[in-house]
Enzyme design. Sequence first.
Site, short mmCIF file in Angstrom:
data_model
loop_
_atom_site.label_atom_id
_atom_site.label_comp_id
_atom_site.label_asym_id
_atom_site.label_seq_id
_atom_site.Cartn_x
_atom_site.Cartn_y
_atom_site.Cartn_z
N GLY A 49 24.15 -15.11 56.05
CA GLY A 49 25.59 -15.16 56.20
C GLY A 49 26.02 -16.56 56.59
O GLY A 49 25.21 -17.34 57.11
N GLN A 71 31.37 -22.93 60.17
CA GLN A 71 30.03 -23.52 60.11
C GLN A 71 29.93 -24.64 59.08
O GLN A 71 28.97 -25.40 59.08
CB GLN A 71 28.97 -22.45 59.80
CG GLN A 71 28.81 -21.41 60.90
CD GLN A 71 27.70 -20.44 60.56
OE1 GLN A 71 27.93 -19.45 59.89
NE2 GLN A 71 26.49 -20.73 61.00
N CYS A 79 20.86 -18.06 63.90
CA CYS A 79 22.08 -18.61 63.33
C CYS A 79 21.79 -19.99 62.78
O CYS A 79 21.11 -20.78 63.43
CB CYS A 79 23.15 -18.68 64.42
SG CYS A 79 24.71 -19.39 63.85
N LEU A 80 22.31 -20.27 61.59
CA LEU A 80 22.07 -21.58 60.97
C LEU A 80 22.67 -22.71 61.81
O LEU A 80 22.24 -23.85 61.70
CB LEU A 80 22.66 -21.61 59.55
CG LEU A 80 22.01 -20.63 58.56
CD1 LEU A 80 22.75 -20.66 57.23
CD2 LEU A 80 20.53 -20.95 58.36
N HIS A 96 28.19 -10.65 63.41
CA HIS A 96 27.80 -12.02 63.74
C HIS A 96 28.74 -13.03 63.07
O HIS A 96 29.26 -13.94 63.71
CB HIS A 96 26.34 -12.24 63.30
CG HIS A 96 25.82 -13.62 63.49
ND1 HIS A 96 24.73 -13.91 64.28
CD2 HIS A 96 26.23 -14.81 62.98
CE1 HIS A 96 24.51 -15.22 64.24
NE2 HIS A 96 25.40 -15.79 63.45
N GLU A 97 28.98 -12.82 61.76
CA GLU A 97 29.84 -13.76 61.03
C GLU A 97 31.28 -13.66 61.50
O GLU A 97 31.97 -14.67 61.63
CB GLU A 97 29.75 -13.49 59.51
CG GLU A 97 28.35 -13.65 58.92
CD GLU A 97 27.66 -14.94 59.31
OE1 GLU A 97 28.34 -15.97 59.48
OE2 GLU A 97 26.43 -14.92 59.48
N HIS A 118 32.01 -15.71 64.55
CA HIS A 118 32.19 -17.15 64.31
C HIS A 118 33.67 -17.51 64.14
O HIS A 118 34.09 -18.60 64.51
CB HIS A 118 31.45 -17.58 63.03
CG HIS A 118 30.00 -17.91 63.24
ND1 HIS A 118 29.57 -18.93 64.06
CD2 HIS A 118 28.88 -17.38 62.71
CE1 HIS A 118 28.24 -19.01 64.02
NE2 HIS A 118 27.79 -18.07 63.22
#
Length: 159
Positions: free
Chosen positions: A46, A51, A90-91, A132-133, A136
């Site tokens: 995701g 991000q 997480c990226l 999670h997304e 953000h």
Amino acid sequence: MALRNIVVEGDEILRKKCREITDVNDRIRQTLDDMVETMHEAMGVGLAAPQVGIMRRMFVAEPEPGGTIYYFINPEITMREGSVEGEEGCLSVPGFAGLVDRPQKITIKGLDRNGEPQEFTFEDFEARVMCHEYDHLDGILYKDRAKEMYDLSEQYEEE
Ligand code: NI
């Protein structure tokens, strides 16, 4: 399509609340395509707009690699049910993983990449990815919710 740079923790952009999208146009779709390409390149499941430095309420998700790609614009989680503990990364927080409680089941609605209304109910890992997304977009990182964090580089050194 083009790869975008992934913003990492420490950049205040990840801590801001994103603004709603008022017009789902070609520029938005181009950005979503770039986000998918960037997510694939980074082998993530995701990626949310902040991000890649864009303060807008949208994210892409592909919970199963090679499976369905979901596009969410102005998402809203309208139902949360149950609670499941699971590991997340997480990226934007490279080198770490953490243990987070998430709803077992959610309903999420919003617009698709054509600006059409959509609604899905997700369970387990898919629900986790969407939550999670979604976080953000409100400047929340999973580590804020984590009960435990693991430094992956330390783990490798010990092995
Ligand atoms: Ni993330």
